[in-house]
Scaffold this active site. Sequence first.
Site: not given
Ligand SMILES: *Cc1c(COP(=O)(O)O)cnc(C)c1O
Length: 371
Positions: A47, A99, A170, A195
Amino acid sequence: MKVETIAIHAGNHIDPTSRAVVQPIVTATTFERGDDGGFPGGHIYSRASNPNRASLENVLAKLEGGEEAAAFSSGNAAGMSVFQSLEPGNHIIAPDDMYHGLRNQLKTLFAGILEFDFVNVNDSTVLRSHIKPNTKLIWLETPSNPLLKVTDIKMVVAIAAGHDIKVVCDNTFATPLCQQPLALGADMVMHSTTKYFGGHSDLMGGALITAKKSDWWQKIRNVQTMGGAIPSPTDCYYLTRSIKTLPYRMRGHVKNAQLLAEYLDNHDKIEKVLYPGLQSHPQYEIAKEQMTGFGAVLSFLLKGGEDEAKRVVNALQLFTQATSLGGVESLVEHRASVEGPDTQTPLNLLRVSVGLEHIDDLIADMAQALG
Ligand SMILES: *Cc1c(COP(=O)(O)O)cnc(C)c1O
């Protein structure tokens, strides 16, 4: 070293015992102590740290040009760790089209604990006017989801610098291949590695990369290891593996997206295309200045309204109707339906994640669906 080289080597090392060229997956949860009671392998309990996670964090930090990275089990877990690292009563300024998953997280899980305002962070006057004595964090997301708005990161950093305010970006839509927020002055970068980093729509993950180690970063490390929202060694391995091809995949994604955006922009059934790589984009000049590629997500608005948008989604054959982005396969989505009642997304908007199929096939499918 160049990014292609970093992507291949910074997350891998040859196993000293077996001489395996690819670092093996270490599934052990616990690690043997040395005779002196220490931990000669550098790990105690999985962990807290694990060889595969350490390698993943190393390549993530190098790609974003940060000092250190922390890997999480999802993008939302990474985002939540930032919010959990603040003190109760602290104030966050976030984009009005943040988001929706993280926006809902703040509104649901942090109501009464943190204060937050969702504002147009692209307007420096609006941004300045929302700074309060307890403001500790400005959250950015650029390009934004799903309106593809571009925020001038340097502008925000300059405003935050006059106060004791951290800037977190982000960078999921851009990836470090298209934009490096730390080089533009941001304190930290967040990713949903689900992504483009994962790139094949088959694993979930998140990451934070800090420009500099600090007490704040240590607190985030504590949230990561004490909270335990960590990725498994296997997920770390597959993510590290996918990252090796990220630079080449990104180049293909961006090229396809630009060509598809130009095609849609010239189509008479389309009202507007939102893509930072089009000169018609309101922040095209900022995008050109701060990005090295314009990403591969685009949205378009149909002249025929919501009904026409939903008709086109169903008529598309090659674009799969599904949420998410960044995989090799192209996806399309009616965003307003996903985001729910408080969405700002126009009802005639479709968002596309442009994949790595041949552009001729993607355009042919769009052409038949638009009719
Ligand atoms: C998908 C996404 C998230 C969240 O990520 P997860 O892996 O689904 O928890 C946050 N910010 C953006 C811009 C995203 O496309």
